[in-house]
Scaffold this motif. Structure first.
Motif, short mmCIF file in Angstrom:
data_model
loop_
_atom_site.label_atom_id
_atom_site.label_comp_id
_atom_site.label_asym_id
_atom_site.label_seq_id
_atom_site.Cartn_x
_atom_site.Cartn_y
_atom_site.Cartn_z
N SER A 1 0.39 -1.32 -0.34
CA SER A 1 0.39 -0.07 0.31
C SER A 1 1.04 1.15 -0.36
CB SER A 1 -1.28 -0.36 1.16
OG SER A 1 -0.74 -0.14 2.10
N LEU A 2 2.10 1.27 -0.15
CA LEU A 2 3.02 2.30 -0.25
C LEU A 2 2.38 3.46 -1.50
CD1 LEU A 2 6.68 0.39 0.09
CD2 LEU A 2 5.29 2.36 1.43
N ALA A 3 2.61 4.48 -1.35
CA ALA A 3 2.31 5.36 -1.95
C ALA A 3 2.80 5.32 -3.40
CB ALA A 3 2.00 6.87 -1.48
N ASP A 4 2.89 5.96 -4.98
CA ASP A 4 4.07 5.84 -5.70
C ASP A 4 5.32 6.52 -5.22
OD1 ASP A 4 1.90 4.48 -7.49
OD2 ASP A 4 1.99 5.97 -8.41
N LYS A 5 5.07 7.81 -4.71
CA LYS A 5 6.76 8.08 -4.30
C LYS A 5 6.98 7.81 -3.71
CE LYS A 5 6.79 11.70 -1.15
NZ LYS A 5 6.29 12.50 -0.50
N ARG B 1 11.37 -10.90 0.13
CA ARG B 1 10.10 -11.19 -1.08
C ARG B 1 9.23 -10.30 -1.72
NH1 ARG B 1 7.22 -12.03 -4.64
NH2 ARG B 1 6.14 -14.01 -5.44
N LEU B 2 9.07 -8.90 -0.69
CA LEU B 2 8.03 -7.99 -1.79
C LEU B 2 9.04 -6.85 -1.85
CD1 LEU B 2 5.94 -8.08 2.86
CD2 LEU B 2 5.35 -8.61 0.21
N VAL B 3 9.86 -6.82 -1.79
CA VAL B 3 10.63 -5.75 -1.85
C VAL B 3 11.50 -5.80 -3.24
CG1 VAL B 3 12.48 -4.22 -1.67
CG2 VAL B 3 10.19 -4.44 0.17
N VAL B 4 11.97 -7.07 -3.87
CA VAL B 4 13.30 -7.55 -4.29
C VAL B 4 12.41 -7.23 -5.43
CG1 VAL B 4 15.20 -8.68 -4.68
CG2 VAL B 4 14.53 -8.28 -2.62
N PRO B 5 11.31 -7.68 -5.66
CA PRO B 5 10.99 -8.06 -7.57
C PRO B 5 10.40 -6.44 -7.81
CG PRO B 5 9.61 -9.36 -6.00
CD PRO B 5 10.76 -8.79 -5.16
N ALA B 6 10.51 -5.19 -7.69
CA ALA B 6 10.23 -4.51 -7.75
C ALA B 6 12.00 -4.31 -8.32
CB ALA B 6 9.86 -3.48 -7.65
N MET B 7 12.42 -4.41 -7.49
CA MET B 7 14.21 -4.10 -7.90
C MET B 7 14.58 -4.80 -9.27
SD MET B 7 16.39 -4.18 -4.45
CE MET B 7 15.65 -3.15 -3.27
#
Ligand code: NDP
Ligand code: 8X3
Length: 252
Positions: free
Chosen positions: A72-76, A120-126
């Motif tokens: 649910s993090l905002a785009d920024k 698992r939650l953060v690395v896919p976007a990286m």
């Protein structure tokens, strides 16, 4: 736009020192931990220095809460450049055959499963962006077991294997993975380990000048600031009179 670092366990010790160092180095910060009041005080302090700071209160053992917080993090805030998996603890120095099963679960759920959940939650976007850095806080305790360290040492050995495994899995991308393995660092760590027995905790650092949270934050910032083609894979950081997990020369 400033880079963003997400730090777990930013309410104390190494995590809090990382928050201050990365803020001073020009990062915006997502700071996490269970103690909301400390997170908000730290956010106020660091905001006054010019950093944008987002405090997120959740327990890394609660995968649903972690997932809710990150998805649910905002785009920024969604482009996390550096993830510092720092939240962790040791409980007790009991012999393995006398240990507390609930305390083992707490260490395993926090130090291993919590770290994996955040990864698992953060690395896919990286990986999708082909950019990012995961800095795991392992320990000299992961190199070899010491008396009474059993399960805690096993969790930090797992952090090494998990870091090495992730480094392999992202090697076809520009994502970097660092495992920092500190020795004795004077934080709240031993107060937690000895369940609030502050006298026993103080004795851990008697007769030696231990590392500080700032010393480890310096290493983390160095790794994050290295040129993009340089991956600081693993760093063992010890106090000068500590040789490994068991050899510590103290002045009397
Ligand atoms: P501290 O006790 O000072 O800080 C631990 C941090 O972890 C706190 O911010 C705490 O936040 C957070 N934390 C613990 N459990 C949870 C949880 N379930 N969910 C979210 N956050 C949690 O210890 P250190 O700063 O020393 O420890 C940081 C890391 O460094 C740990 O992984 C530790 O194993 C490692 N380490 C420490 C060494 C040392 O000698 N101090 C040496 C080597 C490694 P809150 O209570 O607000 O949730
Ligand atoms: C913390 C350092 O030596 O107390 O990981 O295990 S030690």
């Amino acid at each position: 736009m400033k880079p963003i670092v997400l730090i777990t366990g930013a309410t104390s010790g190494i995590g809090q020192a990382c928050a201050r160092r990365f803020a001073a180095a020009g990062y915006n910060l997502i700071i996490t931990g269970r103690r909301s009041n400390i997170l908000h005080d730290l956010a106020t302090e660091l905001s006054a220095t010019g950093a944008e700071v987002l405090p997120l209160t959740f327990d890394v053992r609660d995968a649903d809460a972690a997932c809710e917080a990150i998805t649910s993090l905002a785009d920024k805030w969604s482009q996390i450049d550096v993830l510092i998996n720092n939240a962790g603890l040791a409980l007790g120095l009991d012999k393995e055959y006398e240990g507390n099963i609930d305390e083992w679960a707490t260490m395993i759920d926090t130090n291993i499963k919590g770290l994996l959940t955040m990864t698992r939650l953060v690395v896919p976007a990286m990986v999708a962006r082909n950019s990012g850095h995961v800095i795991n806080i392992g320990s000299v305790a992961g190199d070899a077991a010491y008396a009474g360290g059993n399960v805690y040492c096993a969790t930090k050995a797992a952090v090494k294997a998990i870091s090495d495994g992730l480094r392999i899995d992202v090697a076809d991308s520009a994502v970097r993975v660092t495992n920092i393995k500190p020795g004795l660092v004077e934080t709240n760590f031993s107060n937690v380990r000895f369940r609030g027995d502050d006298q026993r905790a103080d004795n851990v650092y008697k007769g030696i000048t231990p590392l500080t949270g700032d010393d480890i934050a310096d290493v983390a910032l160095y790794a994050a600031s290295a040129p993009k083609h340089v991956q600081i894979a693993e760093v063992l950081v010890l106090a000068t009179h500590q040789a490994n997990g068991t050899v510590i020369v103290r002045n009397s």
